[in-house]
Design a protein around this motif. Structure first.
Motif, PDB file in Angstrom:
ATOM      1  N   GLY A  26       8.560   3.563   8.465  1.00  0.00           N
ATOM      2  CA  GLY A  26       8.347   2.787   7.250  1.00  0.00           C
ATOM      3  C   GLY A  26       7.787   3.642   6.136  1.00  0.00           C
ATOM      4  O   GLY A  26       8.235   3.555   4.994  1.00  0.00           O
ATOM      5  N   ASP A  27       6.812   4.483   6.480  1.00  0.00           N
ATOM      6  CA  ASP A  27       6.181   5.328   5.466  1.00  0.00           C
ATOM      7  C   ASP A  27       7.174   6.334   4.900  1.00  0.00           C
ATOM      8  O   ASP A  27       7.193   6.593   3.714  1.00  0.00           O
ATOM      9  CB  ASP A  27       4.993   6.089   6.064  1.00  0.00           C
ATOM     10  CG  ASP A  27       3.871   5.139   6.459  1.00  0.00           C
ATOM     11  OD1 ASP A  27       3.816   4.055   5.856  1.00  0.00           O
ATOM     12  OD2 ASP A  27       3.092   5.474   7.349  1.00  0.00           O
ATOM     13  N   ARG A  28       8.008   6.898   5.788  1.00  0.00           N
ATOM     14  CA  ARG A  28       9.008   7.865   5.341  1.00  0.00           C
ATOM     15  C   ARG A  28       9.940   7.228   4.329  1.00  0.00           C
ATOM     16  O   ARG A  28      10.315   7.840   3.343  1.00  0.00           O
ATOM     17  CB  ARG A  28       9.823   8.377   6.532  1.00  0.00           C
ATOM     18  CG  ARG A  28       9.094   9.354   7.402  1.00  0.00           C
ATOM     19  CD  ARG A  28       9.327  10.801   6.923  1.00  0.00           C
ATOM     20  NE  ARG A  28       8.305  11.694   7.451  1.00  0.00           N
ATOM     21  CZ  ARG A  28       8.315  12.207   8.676  1.00  0.00           C
ATOM     22  NH1 ARG A  28       9.315  11.935   9.492  1.00  0.00           N
ATOM     23  NH2 ARG A  28       7.345  12.984   9.085  1.00  0.00           N
TER      24      ARG A  28
ATOM     25  N   LYS B 141       0.828  -1.218   0.000  1.00  0.00           N
ATOM     26  CA  LYS B 141       0.000   0.000   0.000  1.00  0.00           C
ATOM     27  C   LYS B 141       0.862   1.267   0.000  1.00  0.00           C
ATOM     28  O   LYS B 141       0.605   2.188  -0.769  1.00  0.00           O
ATOM     29  CB  LYS B 141      -0.925   0.006   1.234  1.00  0.00           C
ATOM     30  CG  LYS B 141      -1.867  -1.186   1.292  1.00  0.00           C
ATOM     31  CD  LYS B 141      -2.735  -1.166   2.530  1.00  0.00           C
ATOM     32  CE  LYS B 141      -1.965  -1.338   3.819  1.00  0.00           C
ATOM     33  NZ  LYS B 141      -1.298  -2.650   3.975  1.00  0.00           N
ATOM     34  N   SER B 142       1.890   1.303   0.868  1.00  0.00           N
ATOM     35  CA  SER B 142       2.727   2.508   0.943  1.00  0.00           C
ATOM     36  C   SER B 142       3.542   2.690  -0.332  1.00  0.00           C
ATOM     37  O   SER B 142       3.704   3.809  -0.819  1.00  0.00           O
ATOM     38  CB  SER B 142       3.671   2.436   2.149  1.00  0.00           C
ATOM     39  OG  SER B 142       2.935   2.388   3.348  1.00  0.00           O
ATOM     40  N   THR B 143       4.043   1.594  -0.876  1.00  0.00           N
ATOM     41  CA  THR B 143       4.825   1.663  -2.113  1.00  0.00           C
ATOM     42  C   THR B 143       3.933   2.157  -3.259  1.00  0.00           C
ATOM     43  O   THR B 143       4.346   3.011  -4.057  1.00  0.00           O
ATOM     44  CB  THR B 143       5.412   0.269  -2.458  1.00  0.00           C
ATOM     45  OG1 THR B 143       6.005  -0.286  -1.286  1.00  0.00           O
ATOM     46  CG2 THR B 143       6.456   0.377  -3.548  1.00  0.00           C
TER      47      THR B 143
ATOM     48  N   VAL C 149      -5.583   8.070   1.688  1.00  0.00           N
ATOM     49  CA  VAL C 149      -5.701   7.549   3.052  1.00  0.00           C
ATOM     50  C   VAL C 149      -5.324   6.070   3.056  1.00  0.00           C
ATOM     51  O   VAL C 149      -6.037   5.240   2.507  1.00  0.00           O
ATOM     52  CB  VAL C 149      -7.138   7.736   3.589  1.00  0.00           C
ATOM     53  CG1 VAL C 149      -7.229   7.278   5.038  1.00  0.00           C
ATOM     54  CG2 VAL C 149      -7.585   9.189   3.463  1.00  0.00           C
ATOM     55  N   GLU C 150      -4.158   5.771   3.635  1.00  0.00           N
ATOM     56  CA  GLU C 150      -3.711   4.370   3.703  1.00  0.00           C
ATOM     57  C   GLU C 150      -4.170   3.729   5.000  1.00  0.00           C
ATOM     58  O   GLU C 150      -3.924   4.253   6.081  1.00  0.00           O
ATOM     59  CB  GLU C 150      -2.176   4.278   3.605  1.00  0.00           C
ATOM     60  CG  GLU C 150      -1.710   2.820   3.693  1.00  0.00           C
ATOM     61  CD  GLU C 150      -0.190   2.649   3.778  1.00  0.00           C
ATOM     62  OE1 GLU C 150       0.562   3.503   3.276  1.00  0.00           O
ATOM     63  OE2 GLU C 150       0.231   1.629   4.359  1.00  0.00           O
ATOM     64  N   THR C 151      -4.866   2.588   4.899  1.00  0.00           N
ATOM     65  CA  THR C 151      -5.293   1.858   6.095  1.00  0.00           C
ATOM     66  C   THR C 151      -5.086   0.371   5.898  1.00  0.00           C
ATOM     67  O   THR C 151      -5.240  -0.143   4.793  1.00  0.00           O
ATOM     68  CB  THR C 151      -6.802   2.031   6.389  1.00  0.00           C
ATOM     69  OG1 THR C 151      -7.507   1.923   5.161  1.00  0.00           O
ATOM     70  CG2 THR C 151      -7.111   3.335   7.050  1.00  0.00           C
TER      71      THR C 151
HETATM   72 MG   LIG Z   1       2.271   0.896   4.714  1.00  0.00          MG
END
Ligand SMILES: [Mg+2]
Ligand SMILES: Nc1nc2c(ncn2[C@@H]2O[C@H](COP(=O)(O)OP(=O)(O)OP(=O)(O)O)[C@@H](O)[C@H]2O)c(=O)[nH]1
Length: 312
Positions: free
Chosen positions: A95-97, A59-61, A144-146
């Motif tokens: 991790g998100d950074r 998701k973050s990628t 919005v990541e969940t």
């Molecule tokens: Mg993530």
């Protein structure tokens, strides 16, 4: 502080979001005042896109790659990474950074993680407030990541204008998504990590489930199932095009207005429920309640009458 935040001061914006995250009276004041900041033609409205799925689905990628798409169109984007279960944002934030680090120096990109602090209503209450703040700060898009596991998480994940469900290749991933209740909230599916074997099969499984469920979604929209490789950015443009298509569909059908109204109604219900629960806890914490509990436990009183006594 809010004025500075909405005028583009990033440090002030971060502090306002911390107030929203912590809840209580300051959060309430932010909520009451943010709506007063508006342009001549009305309140500023960002379009929200939910990106949800199992832990580690990418998701973050994918979010990082989508930021690239949005910036390619010259628009401003904010990311809200929600971590409903964790009381600490440290790990998630790090991790998100790392994964969204491509855009760390871009003034038109704002990335923020949020976790519940166990306050009234938790993240389900804080998240929409944070989205309103980011909207008022002039971000065109709010991603919005969940993590899409658990009832509360899925509820929060569905609170966006377009909701994207990310799955991976491999037998059963689509089934897991269905079990988690993600089929109902998906406006589009992304089979991410399509560089791995089984991507076409996962796509077929999802299409079949959509056939079986017989739902065409709101206003005749059938969620498309797209393949992508977030790490290389392959097909991410097609994912973004699909988001645009869903947005256009909803804007033309009037579905967007309806969806936002329904969401507002749900938000009011959640706030009310949180407040009533708070009242209930206060009512049942005194010595009178303890005495009633004792009577119920001893079989001298039924719990219904105990409630009547407390309310009376
Ligand atoms: Mg993530
Ligand atoms: N092979 C491959 N790996 C990927 C792809 N997308 C993401 N990954 C890897 O999958 C791992 C998890 O990626 P994240 O983006 O952190 O996943 P996430 O869903 O945000 O994870 P959480 O926030 O912890 O739930 C990382 O090691 C990524 O590099 C892809 O398209 N192909």
């Amino acid at each position: 502080l809010l004025g500075d935040a909405l005028a583009g001061d990033r440090a002030a914006l971060a502090r306002v979001l911390s107030l929203v995250e912590r809840g209580g009276e300051p959060a309430r004041q932010v909520g009451a005042q943010v709506g007063l900041h508006r342009d001549a033609d009305g309140p500023r409205r960002g379009y929200t896109v939910g990106i949800t799925g199992a832990p580690g689905a990418g998701k973050s990628t994918l979010t990082n790659a989508l930021i690239g798409e949005i910036r390619g169109h010259g628009q401003r984007v904010a990311v809200l990474a929600l971590d409903p279960s964790s009381p600490f944002t440290g790990g998630a934030l790090l991790g998100d950074r790392v994964r969204m680090g491509d855009h760390a120096l871009d003034d038109d990109v704002f990335i923020r993680s949020m976790a519940t602090r166990g306050h009234l209503g938790g993240l389900a209450v804080a998240a929409p407030e944070a989205v309103r703040v980011l909207s008022a700060a002039g971000f065109d898009w709010i991603l919005v990541e969940t993590v899409g596991v658990g009832q509360v998480e899925v509820e929060v994940a569905g609170q966006t204008d377009t909701t994207m469900v990310v799955v991976n290749p491999g037998w059963g991933d689509a089934v897991q998504a269905a079990k988690a209740g993600l089929m109902e909230i998906a406006d589009l599916f992304v089979v991410n990590k399509a560089d791995r074997p089984g991507a076409a099969e996962a796509q077929r499984d999802l299409e079949r489930m959509l056939d079986l469920s017989g739902t065409t979604g709101e206003g005749g929209w059938r969620p498309p199932v797209l393949l992508a490789v977030a790490t290389t950015g392959d097909h991410v443009d097609a994912v973004w095009t699909a988001v645009g298509a869903h947005r256009a569909h909803q804007e033309e059908s009037g579905g967007l207005v309806e969806r936002r109204r329904r969401r507002a109604a749900e938000e009011i219900t959640r706030l009310l429920a949180a407040r009533l629960l708070n009242d209930a806890r206060r009512l049942t914490s005194g010595p009178e309640a303890a005495k009633l509990a004792e009577a119920v436990a001893d079989g001298k009183l039924d719990p219904w009458t105990a409630v009547d006594d407390l309310l009376g």
